[in-house]
Write a protein that holds these residues in place. Structure first.
Motif, PDB file in Angstrom:
ATOM      1  N   SER A  58     -42.077 -88.340  25.400  1.00 29.14           N
ATOM      2  CA  SER A  58     -42.354 -87.162  26.079  1.00 29.14           C
ATOM      3  C   SER A  58     -41.348 -86.805  26.434  1.00 29.14           C
ATOM      4  CB  SER A  58     -43.201 -87.894  27.543  1.00 29.14           C
ATOM      5  OG  SER A  58     -43.907 -88.583  27.443  1.00 29.14           O
ATOM      6  N   LEU A  59     -40.491 -86.942  26.411  1.00 32.14           N
ATOM      7  CA  LEU A  59     -38.947 -85.887  26.623  1.00 32.14           C
ATOM      8  C   LEU A  59     -38.634 -85.275  24.679  1.00 32.14           C
ATOM      9  CD1 LEU A  59     -36.602 -87.395  28.482  1.00 32.14           C
ATOM     10  CD2 LEU A  59     -37.786 -85.711  29.626  1.00 32.14           C
ATOM     11  N   GLN A  60     -38.988 -86.040  24.185  1.00 31.68           N
ATOM     12  CA  GLN A  60     -39.027 -85.812  22.410  1.00 31.68           C
ATOM     13  C   GLN A  60     -39.889 -84.522  22.520  1.00 31.68           C
ATOM     14  OE1 GLN A  60     -40.640 -88.671  20.509  1.00 31.68           O
ATOM     15  NE2 GLN A  60     -39.651 -87.361  17.647  1.00 31.68           N
ATOM     16  N   VAL A  61     -41.227 -84.282  22.734  1.00 33.93           N
ATOM     17  CA  VAL A  61     -41.997 -83.558  22.552  1.00 33.93           C
ATOM     18  C   VAL A  61     -41.889 -82.527  23.140  1.00 33.93           C
ATOM     19  CG1 VAL A  61     -44.551 -83.157  23.484  1.00 33.93           C
ATOM     20  CG2 VAL A  61     -43.880 -85.237  22.217  1.00 33.93           C
ATOM     21  N   ILE A  62     -41.261 -83.196  24.442  1.00 33.33           N
ATOM     22  CA  ILE A  62     -40.526 -81.548  25.536  1.00 33.33           C
ATOM     23  C   ILE A  62     -39.827 -80.632  24.613  1.00 33.33           C
ATOM     24  CG2 ILE A  62     -39.991 -80.212  27.330  1.00 33.33           C
ATOM     25  CD1 ILE A  62     -41.219 -82.808  29.137  1.00 33.33           C
ATOM     26  N   SER A  63     -38.542 -81.606  23.777  1.00 40.66           N
ATOM     27  CA  SER A  63     -37.359 -80.860  23.271  1.00 40.66           C
ATOM     28  C   SER A  63     -37.687 -80.308  21.870  1.00 40.66           C
ATOM     29  CB  SER A  63     -36.573 -81.814  22.937  1.00 40.66           C
ATOM     30  OG  SER A  63     -36.783 -82.664  22.379  1.00 40.66           O
ATOM     31  N   GLY A  64     -38.955 -80.560  21.674  1.00 40.98           N
ATOM     32  CA  GLY A  64     -38.808 -80.445  20.363  1.00 40.98           C
ATOM     33  C   GLY A  64     -39.939 -78.719  20.220  1.00 40.98           C
ATOM     34  N   ALA A  65     -40.334 -78.913  21.611  1.00 41.58           N
ATOM     35  CA  ALA A  65     -40.727 -77.532  21.578  1.00 41.58           C
ATOM     36  C   ALA A  65     -40.035 -76.454  22.213  1.00 41.58           C
ATOM     37  CB  ALA A  65     -41.998 -77.411  23.046  1.00 41.58           C
ATOM     38  N   VAL A  66     -38.945 -76.818  22.844  1.00 34.39           N
ATOM     39  CA  VAL A  66     -37.476 -75.912  23.534  1.00 34.39           C
ATOM     40  C   VAL A  66     -37.150 -75.492  22.012  1.00 34.39           C
ATOM     41  CG1 VAL A  66     -35.528 -75.647  24.543  1.00 34.39           C
ATOM     42  CG2 VAL A  66     -37.825 -77.445  25.329  1.00 34.39           C
ATOM     43  N   VAL A  67     -37.095 -76.890  21.178  1.00 29.95           N
ATOM     44  CA  VAL A  67     -36.455 -75.779  20.073  1.00 29.95           C
ATOM     45  C   VAL A  67     -36.364 -74.869  19.043  1.00 29.95           C
ATOM     46  CG1 VAL A  67     -35.803 -76.581  17.171  1.00 29.95           C
ATOM     47  CG2 VAL A  67     -35.496 -78.403  19.615  1.00 29.95           C
ATOM     48  N   THR A  68     -37.714 -74.918  19.194  1.00 29.19           N
ATOM     49  CA  THR A  68     -39.137 -74.271  18.895  1.00 29.19           C
ATOM     50  C   THR A  68     -38.842 -72.740  18.971  1.00 29.19           C
ATOM     51  OG1 THR A  68     -40.702 -75.626  18.061  1.00 29.19           O
ATOM     52  CG2 THR A  68     -41.112 -73.601  18.301  1.00 29.19           C
ATOM     53  N   TRP A  69     -39.044 -73.181  20.629  1.00 23.39           N
ATOM     54  CA  TRP A  69     -38.244 -71.794  21.268  1.00 23.39           C
ATOM     55  C   TRP A  69     -36.837 -70.781  21.400  1.00 23.39           C
ATOM     56  CZ3 TRP A  69     -40.911 -74.885  26.181  1.00 23.39           C
ATOM     57  CH2 TRP A  69     -42.307 -74.561  25.681  1.00 23.39           C
ATOM     58  N   SER A  70     -36.474 -72.235  20.812  1.00 24.89           N
ATOM     59  CA  SER A  70     -35.344 -71.507  21.187  1.00 24.89           C
ATOM     60  C   SER A  70     -34.289 -70.661  19.827  1.00 24.89           C
ATOM     61  CB  SER A  70     -33.966 -72.213  21.391  1.00 24.89           C
ATOM     62  OG  SER A  70     -33.543 -73.606  20.482  1.00 24.89           O
ATOM     63  N   MET A  71     -34.858 -70.650  18.583  1.00 25.26           N
ATOM     64  CA  MET A  71     -34.932 -70.121  17.171  1.00 25.26           C
ATOM     65  C   MET A  71     -34.262 -68.888  17.378  1.00 25.26           C
ATOM     66  SD  MET A  71     -37.394 -72.018  15.153  1.00 25.26           S
ATOM     67  CE  MET A  71     -38.630 -71.366  15.784  1.00 25.26           C
ATOM     68  N   GLY A  72     -34.361 -67.902  17.697  1.00 28.06           N
ATOM     69  CA  GLY A  72     -34.376 -66.786  18.326  1.00 28.06           C
ATOM     70  C   GLY A  72     -32.944 -66.707  18.874  1.00 28.06           C
ATOM     71  N   ASN A  73     -32.001 -67.651  19.313  1.00 26.56           N
ATOM     72  CA  ASN A  73     -30.877 -67.800  19.767  1.00 26.56           C
ATOM     73  C   ASN A  73     -30.003 -69.119  18.849  1.00 26.56           C
ATOM     74  OD1 ASN A  73     -28.211 -68.616  21.390  1.00 26.56           O
ATOM     75  ND2 ASN A  73     -29.522 -67.602  23.101  1.00 26.56           N
ATOM     76  N   GLU A  74     -28.829 -68.464  18.534  1.00 27.25           N
ATOM     77  CA  GLU A  74     -28.311 -69.973  17.056  1.00 27.25           C
ATOM     78  C   GLU A  74     -28.081 -70.762  18.310  1.00 27.25           C
ATOM     79  OE1 GLU A  74     -25.163 -70.154  13.953  1.00 27.25           O
ATOM     80  OE2 GLU A  74     -25.616 -68.090  15.157  1.00 27.25           O
ATOM     81  N   THR A  75     -27.113 -70.256  18.856  1.00 27.19           N
ATOM     82  CA  THR A  75     -26.166 -71.250  19.489  1.00 27.19           C
ATOM     83  C   THR A  75     -27.093 -72.372  20.390  1.00 27.19           C
ATOM     84  OG1 THR A  75     -24.400 -69.560  19.975  1.00 27.19           O
ATOM     85  CG2 THR A  75     -24.608 -72.119  21.718  1.00 27.19           C
ATOM     86  N   ALA A  76     -28.257 -72.230  21.351  1.00 28.95           N
ATOM     87  CA  ALA A  76     -29.487 -72.386  21.971  1.00 28.95           C
ATOM     88  C   ALA A  76     -30.236 -73.609  21.309  1.00 28.95           C
ATOM     89  CB  ALA A  76     -30.289 -71.864  22.781  1.00 28.95           C
ATOM     90  N   TYR A  77     -30.779 -73.193  19.913  1.00 31.91           N
ATOM     91  CA  TYR A  77     -30.762 -73.535  19.197  1.00 31.91           C
ATOM     92  C   TYR A  77     -30.007 -74.806  18.717  1.00 31.91           C
ATOM     93  CZ  TYR A  77     -33.096 -74.605  14.198  1.00 31.91           C
ATOM     94  OH  TYR A  77     -33.465 -75.372  13.019  1.00 31.91           O
ATOM     95  N   LEU A  78     -28.910 -74.786  18.314  1.00 28.85           N
ATOM     96  CA  LEU A  78     -27.991 -76.077  17.616  1.00 28.85           C
ATOM     97  C   LEU A  78     -27.687 -77.046  18.347  1.00 28.85           C
ATOM     98  CD1 LEU A  78     -24.836 -74.208  16.067  1.00 28.85           C
ATOM     99  CD2 LEU A  78     -26.907 -74.923  14.630  1.00 28.85           C
ATOM    100  N   PHE A  79     -27.938 -76.278  19.757  1.00 26.61           N
ATOM    101  CA  PHE A  79     -27.683 -76.939  21.712  1.00 26.61           C
ATOM    102  C   PHE A  79     -29.148 -78.275  21.602  1.00 26.61           C
ATOM    103  CE2 PHE A  79     -28.611 -78.332  25.990  1.00 26.61           C
ATOM    104  CZ  PHE A  79     -27.343 -79.342  26.085  1.00 26.61           C
ATOM    105  N   THR A  80     -29.972 -77.667  21.565  1.00 25.29           N
ATOM    106  CA  THR A  80     -31.230 -77.731  21.536  1.00 25.29           C
ATOM    107  C   THR A  80     -31.408 -79.083  19.867  1.00 25.29           C
ATOM    108  OG1 THR A  80     -32.450 -76.213  20.306  1.00 25.29           O
ATOM    109  CG2 THR A  80     -32.448 -76.367  22.885  1.00 25.29           C
ATOM    110  N   GLY A  81     -31.202 -78.335  19.461  1.00 21.99           N
ATOM    111  CA  GLY A  81     -31.105 -79.586  18.379  1.00 21.99           C
ATOM    112  C   GLY A  81     -30.932 -80.515  17.853  1.00 21.99           C
ATOM    113  N   MET A  82     -29.807 -80.910  19.085  1.00 23.31           N
ATOM    114  CA  MET A  82     -28.407 -81.794  19.398  1.00 23.31           C
ATOM    115  C   MET A  82     -29.781 -82.883  20.091  1.00 23.31           C
ATOM    116  SD  MET A  82     -24.506 -81.046  18.849  1.00 23.31           S
ATOM    117  CE  MET A  82     -24.530 -82.676  19.567  1.00 23.31           C
ATOM    118  N   ILE A  83     -30.343 -82.505  21.554  1.00 25.18           N
ATOM    119  CA  ILE A  83     -30.462 -82.950  22.341  1.00 25.18           C
ATOM    120  C   ILE A  83     -31.841 -83.993  21.803  1.00 25.18           C
ATOM    121  CG2 ILE A  83     -31.911 -82.531  24.198  1.00 25.18           C
ATOM    122  CD1 ILE A  83     -28.559 -82.394  24.889  1.00 25.18           C
TER     123      ILE A  83
END
Length: 299
Positions: A249-274
């Motif tokens: 469930s957290l994987q699905v949520i984090s996948g969505a957050v990764v997509t939403w953060s694509m405009g912010n490079e720092t957030a995108y890297l951090f959420t991708g690691m998570i």
């Protein structure tokens, strides 16, 4: 000596988890060529220049080297002092998978490889972490892998089928990263504003991964419901299935957050690691359930 072996096993599992997370960062940051085409040196030096890409890549190499030394020490002590054959198998497979992925990482630097091969690198890291986690569990209360209740053949099939399928889904996710296809679907849960987009190029790759991830969630949900219905009295089966559902469930949520953060490079890297770290935990719990089903045959 047993306490030292347990500590080294725990450090090994933590180290493999860190390697997996850092490997995901290397891919997300496109730092795989941060040290040029040299290995083990980085731009001809043991300590490279302080560029972001070289720092990320070299840090990953350094951690792999340190963890490999810990694994070698753990391997020797397990075979010298531990009588359990499963512990010997887990540490052997951890070392083998770590050495293979290290060799593949070195080859990828020297001879650029296809995205299909590079995605397998993450898959091997995932297996190495799973084996190291099982080794660490051997020395805990969860390490007596006999379940408290007999397991039906149908539940065993569901566990193994879900675990194997989860590995395929993880591989697809790694393939998305290595083909830099993440931007193929903007927005979530819709893909480019559509329920079913045009399945071409990067969009087709990302959408396929999304559908595969949805099916994985449904498989683990079915696994959890079966465990709750038939094995709630078994602490270990209930523990593994419950946490598998939580992490997927957290994987699905984090996948969505990764997509939403694509405009912010720092957030995108951090959420991708998570996202990669959650995937590792989910796979670890599924592997734990697999071990329980294997030992049930001996009960």
């Amino acid at each position: 000596m047993q306490k030292w072996i347990q500590r080294l096993a725990n450090i090994s599992a933590i180290g493999m988890f860190l390697i997996l997370a850092m490997g995901a960062l290397v891919t997300k940051a496109d730092a795989g060529r941060g040290c040029g085409d040299e290995w083990p040196l980085c731009h001809g030096k043991f300590v490279p220049a302080h560029t972001i890409s070289s720092f990320i890549e070299y840090s990953h190499r350094l951690v792999v080297g340190v963890v490999t030394l810990v694994l070698i020490a753990t391997f020797y002590l397990v075979f010298r002092y531990v009588k359990r054959n499963d512990a010997k198998f887990y540490i052997t497979m951890t070392v083998v998978m770590t050495l293979i992925q290290a060799a593949m990482g070195a080859l990828a630097v020297i001879w650029p490889q296809s995205s299909l091969v590079l995605a397998l690198h993450f898959g091997l890291s995932l297996l190495a972490f799973a084996f190291s986690l099982l080794l660490a569990l051997v020395f805990t209360s969860f390490g007596q892998f006999l379940p408290q209740k007999r397991i039906s053949s149908g539940f065993k099939t569901l566990v193994w089928g879900t675990t194997i399928y989860s590995y395929i889904v993880v591989y697809l996710g790694a393939y998305v990263r290595h083909t830099t296809s993440t931007g193929g679907c903007t927005g979530w849960p819709l893909c480019n504003g559509e329920v079913i987009p045009e399945l071409k190029g990067a969009t087709g790759i990302v959408f396929t991964h999304r559908i595969a991830a949805l099916l994985l969630f449904l498989c683990i949900l079915a696994l959890y419901l079966q465990a709750r219905r038939h094995y709630q009295g078994s602490d270990k089966l209930w523990f593994g299935s419950r946490w598998a559902l939580i992490t997927v469930s957290l994987q699905v949520i984090s996948g969505a957050v990764v997509t939403w953060s694509m405009g912010n490079e720092t957030a995108y890297l951090f959420t991708g690691m998570i996202h990669a770290m959650i995937v590792a935990c989910m796979f670890g719990f599924l592997c734990y359930l697999c071990v329980l089903t294997l030992n049930d045959r001996k009960a």
